[in-house]
Write a protein that holds these residues in place. Structure first.
Motif, short mmCIF file in Angstrom:
data_model
loop_
_atom_site.label_atom_id
_atom_site.label_comp_id
_atom_site.label_asym_id
_atom_site.label_seq_id
_atom_site.Cartn_x
_atom_site.Cartn_y
_atom_site.Cartn_z
N THR A 266 0.58 14.62 -42.32
CA THR A 266 1.10 14.67 -43.66
C THR A 266 0.77 15.86 -44.36
O THR A 266 1.61 16.29 -45.20
CB THR A 266 0.15 13.57 -44.24
N GLY A 309 4.22 17.92 -43.38
CA GLY A 309 4.80 17.04 -42.80
C GLY A 309 5.58 16.17 -44.08
O GLY A 309 6.54 15.45 -43.98
N SER A 325 12.06 11.89 -39.12
CA SER A 325 11.52 13.28 -39.46
C SER A 325 11.99 14.01 -38.17
O SER A 325 12.36 15.30 -38.45
CB SER A 325 9.98 13.16 -39.16
N ALA A 326 11.93 13.50 -36.99
CA ALA A 326 12.42 14.46 -35.66
C ALA A 326 13.82 15.12 -35.71
O ALA A 326 14.10 16.01 -35.40
CB ALA A 326 12.41 13.72 -34.48
N GLY A 410 1.56 15.18 -35.42
CA GLY A 410 3.01 14.63 -35.24
C GLY A 410 3.99 15.73 -35.40
O GLY A 410 4.81 15.63 -34.52
N ASN A 414 7.62 19.16 -32.99
CA ASN A 414 9.10 19.85 -33.41
C ASN A 414 9.19 21.38 -32.80
O ASN A 414 8.24 22.05 -33.09
CB ASN A 414 9.01 20.05 -34.85
P1 ADP Z 1 -0.81 11.93 -40.02
O1 ADP Z 1 -1.90 11.60 -38.94
O2 ADP Z 1 -1.17 12.77 -41.21
O3 ADP Z 1 -0.30 10.40 -40.94
P2 ADP Z 1 0.95 12.49 -38.22
O4 ADP Z 1 0.45 13.44 -37.17
O5 ADP Z 1 1.21 11.11 -37.59
O6 ADP Z 1 0.38 12.26 -39.49
O7 ADP Z 1 2.48 13.17 -38.55
C1 ADP Z 1 3.25 12.61 -39.13
C2 ADP Z 1 3.79 13.37 -40.21
O8 ADP Z 1 4.63 14.64 -39.83
C3 ADP Z 1 4.94 12.87 -41.23
O9 ADP Z 1 4.76 13.59 -42.55
C4 ADP Z 1 6.17 13.25 -40.55
O10 ADP Z 1 7.15 13.33 -41.54
C5 ADP Z 1 5.93 14.70 -39.72
N1 ADP Z 1 6.66 14.57 -38.65
C6 ADP Z 1 6.64 13.84 -37.67
N2 ADP Z 1 7.36 14.39 -36.60
C7 ADP Z 1 8.10 15.27 -36.98
C8 ADP Z 1 9.04 16.31 -36.35
N3 ADP Z 1 9.66 16.00 -35.22
N4 ADP Z 1 9.50 17.26 -37.12
C9 ADP Z 1 8.95 17.33 -38.59
N5 ADP Z 1 8.00 16.77 -39.10
C10 ADP Z 1 7.54 15.74 -38.24
#
Ligand code: ADP
Length: 499
Positions: A266, A309, A325-326, A410, A414
Motif C-alpha cells: 500500500t 501501491g 493492479s498487475a 505485492g 511488477n
Molecule cells: P499490503 O500488505 O500493504 O496490503 P501488498 O503487499 O499485498 O500490500 O501489495 C498490494 C499493493 O500493491 C496494492 O496497493 C496494489 O495496488 C499494489 N500492487 C499489487 N500488484 C501490483 C503490480 N503487479 N503492479 C503494481 N502494483 C501492484
C-alpha cells in the motif's frame, strides 16, 4: 508423525493471514481473510479488535486444516502485525474497552501540533527516533484515555491493558495471561526510549499514560507463553513477534549493518539495518528498533512512504483506468516514457523524507497528447522516485552506499517497476523467491526461540534469489527524470496548509 512446522500470524491493516512454513522457509499453506474498516469521521480509521482476534484465530485454524496438520505439529507461533495501531482491553475479561485506532488515523494531528508548539519535538525525536506525528501510537493512547469514560481510572488501577496488535494477539493467544510487546512494536509508540530500551517516564508523564497499563517489553524472539489446549488443539509456544516492516527485514536475512530491504505494498517501507547503536537521522528518516535474537539490540533507519501501491489501486478503483493492479505493467511498458507527465501521489500528505502533512496529490505536465498509459507509467515511476528519495536519505544518514536493494511486497512482482527501480537507483534490485518475507520473518523469530532453527546462518541459507534487475539507464536520462520529479514534489508541497 509429520515434520513440525512454524505457524506465522500476519495481522495486516486490511486482512489477517496465517501461513505454515517448513524448515527451508517454504510456504506449506496459507489462509487469509479481510476484516472491516471503520471510518467514523473523515480522516479517522478504526478496527474492531475482537473482530481482528476472531479473524486471526479463524485463519490460523484454516491454515492448519489446509496443510492437513494437527496442532501438535506446530513447533511455535510467530506474530507480525500492522504497527502503531493501538487499543485498550480489560485485563480480567480480555474484552476490548475501545476500538483500535489505526496507524492511518489522523484524529490526533491537532494534539501533535500543540505538542510541537509547546517545544516537545526535539525531545521526542532524540528519545524515540520518531517525528512528532499522529502516525504513532502515543497520542492515540492519550486520546483514548481522554475520551473513553472511566478508562483512565481503570488504567491507573491496572485493570486496563494498552497495547499494539502484537500485544493484543499474544494476550488472547495465551488465554489472557501474558501482557507483553516486543522492542520493534514498542519503538513505534512514541513512548519508548531507544537508548534505555524502556518506556520513557517523561514521555509517559507528558501524554499522561499510566505505566501500569503498558505491556512489558520482551525480546522479539522469546517464548512469551503457550496457547491453551482448547484454542488450536494443543499447547503451542507463542515465541516471536515483530512489527511488519521489521519482520520483513528479518525475513530478508538482513541481519547486519548496511543491509536493506524495500517493501512495495500500500505504501513502501525502506529499512536499513544500522547495527547495535541507534543512528540518528538528519534527512527525514525514522530511527527504530530492528528485530533481533538475544540480548544485543539492533537498530534500523526507516523511510516510510505512505502511498505507492495505493496509487495503482486508485488508478484501478478511483479512475477505473485498469482492471487489475498487475495490468499497470503492460500499459506502462507500452509507451517509451510518460510524455513529461509526473504524478505525485501525496493523497495523505507526504511521509519520509518530507513529512509534509499538507502536501496533496498532483499530476503535472499534462498535454493534449497525454494518454492513459502515460498516467499509469507516471504512477509507477513515482514509486521508484519516492524509493530513491529514502534510499539516498538513508545513505546520507548512515554514511554508507548500498550496493544493492532487496525487495518484496505485492508490487515487487511488477517486473517493469523493478527494472525501473534499478535504473532510477543505478544499482541492482534483487527479488527473493519467497516474497512472503513479513510472515517468514515472524516464523524465523519464533522458530529460533524454540530451537527449530539453529541460528542466523542456517536461516540465511534459506534466502534465494528469484530475479536480479541490473541498472541499464544512461546517467543523463536518470538525472533528468529525477530532477523533474523533484520539481513536481515542490509543486505538491504544502497544498492544503491552513490559511
Ligand atoms: P499490503 O500488505 O500493504 O496490503 P501488498 O503487499 O499485498 O500490500 O501489495 C498490494 C499493493 O500493491 C496494492 O496497493 C496494489 O495496488 C499494489 N500492487 C499489487 N500488484 C501490483 C503490480 N503487479 N503492479 C503494481 N502494483 C501492484
Amino acid at each position: 508423525m509429520r515434520e513440525p512446522v512454524i505457524l506465522a500470524l500476519d495481522q495486516g491493516t486490511t486482512s489477517c493471514r496465517a501461513i505454515c512454513f517448513d524448515r527451508e522457509g517454504q510456504v506449506l499453506g496459507l489462509a487469509q481473510r479481510e476484516f472491516a474498516q471503520h471510518y467514523p469521521q473523515p480522516g479517522w480509521v478504526e478496527h474492531d479488535a475482537q473482530e481482528i482476534w476472531e479473524t486471526q484465530l479463524g485463519v490460523a485454524r484454516e491454515a492448519l486444516q489446509r496443510c492437513a496438520l494437527p496442532a501438535a505439529a506446530v513447533a511455535a507461533i510467530g506474530i507480525t502485525n500492522q504497527r502503531e495501531t493501538v487499543l485498550f482491553w480489560d485485563r480480567r475479561t480480555g474484552q476490548p474497552l475501545t476500538r483500535a485506532i489505526v496507524w492511518q488515523c489522523r484524529r490526533t494531528a491537532g494534539m501533535c501540533e500543540r505538542l510541537k508548539a509547546a517545544g516537545h519535538e526535539a525531545a521526542v525525536r532524540e528519545r524515540t527516533g520518531l517525528v512528532l506525528d499522529a502516525y504513532f501510537s502515543g497520542t492515540k493512547v492519550a486520546w483514548l484515555l481522554e475520551h473513553t469514560p472511566g478508562l483512565r481510572e481503570k488504567a491507573r488501577r491496572g485493570e486496563a491493558c494498552a497495547g499494539t496488535i502484537d500485544s493484543w494477539l499474544i494476550f488472547r493467544l495465551t488465554g489472557g495471561t501474558v501482557h507483553v510487546t516486543d522492542p520493534t512494536n514498542a519503538s513505534r509508540t512514541m513512548l519508548f526510549n531507544l537508548h534505555t530500551r524502556a518506556w520513557d517516564e517523561d514521555l509517559l508523564a507528558l501524554l499522561e499514560v499510566p505505566r501500569r497499563a503498558l505491556p512489558d517489553v520482551r525480546p522479539s524472539s522469546a517464548v512469551y507463553g503457550k496457547t491453551p489446549a482448547d484454542l488450536l488443539g494443543a499447547r503451542i509456544p507463542v515465541a516471536g513477534a515483530a512489527g511488519d516492516q521489521q519482520a520483513a527485514l528479518f525475513g530478508q536475512a538482513c541481519f547486519a549493518s548496511g543491509l536493506a530491504k524495500n517493501t512495495y505494498g500500500t505504501g513502501s517501507f525502506l529499512l536499513v539495518h544500522t547495527g547495535e547503536k541507534p543512528a540518528p537521522s538528519r534527512h527525514g528518516l525514522l530511527t527504530t528498533m530492528a528485530a533481533t535474537v538475544g540480548e544485543t539490540p539492533a537498530y534500523a533507519l526507516e523511510g516510510s512512504i505512505f502511498v505507492t501501491g495505493a496509487a495503482i489501486q486508485w488508478l484501478r478503483d478511483g479512475l477505473r483506468l485498469i482492471e487489475d493492479s498487475a495490468d499497470s505493467e503492460r500499459h506502462a511498458a507500452g509507451v517509451p516514457d510518460t510524455g513529461g507527465v509526473y504524478f505525485v501521489p501525496a493523497f495523505v500528505g507526504l511521509g519520509a523524507p518530507h513529512w509534509d502533512p499538507y502536501a496533496r496529490g498532483a499530476i503535472l505536465g499534462l498535454t493534449r497528447g497525454t494518454t492513459r498509459a502515460h498516467l499509469i507509467r507516471a504512477a509507477l515511476e513515482a514509486i521508484a522516485y519516492q524509493s530513491r528519495e529514502v534510499v539516498e536519505a538513508a545513505e546520507q544518514d548512515a554514511g554508507i552506499r548500498m550496493a544493492e536493494l532487496k525487495v518484496d511486497g505485492g508490487a515487487a512482482r511488477n517486473d517493469f517497476l523493478m527494472q525501473l527501480q534499478a535504473d532510477i537507483l543505478d544499482r541492482p534490485v534483487i527479488r527473493p523467491r519467497v516474497t512472503e518475507t513479513t510472515a517468514l520473518g515472524a516464523a524465523y523469530l519464533a522458530g529460533l526461540a524454540v530451537g527449530y532453527w539453529g541460528g542466523l546462518e542456517e536461516i540465511g541459507r534459506n534466502w534465494r534469489v528469484d530475479r536480479r534487475f541490473e541498472p541499464r539507464m544512461e546517467e543523463r536520462e536518470r538525472n533528468a527524470l529525477y530532477a523533474g520529479w523533484r520539481r513536481a514534489v515542490g509543486r505538491a508541497a504544502g497544498w492544503a496548509a491552513p490559511g
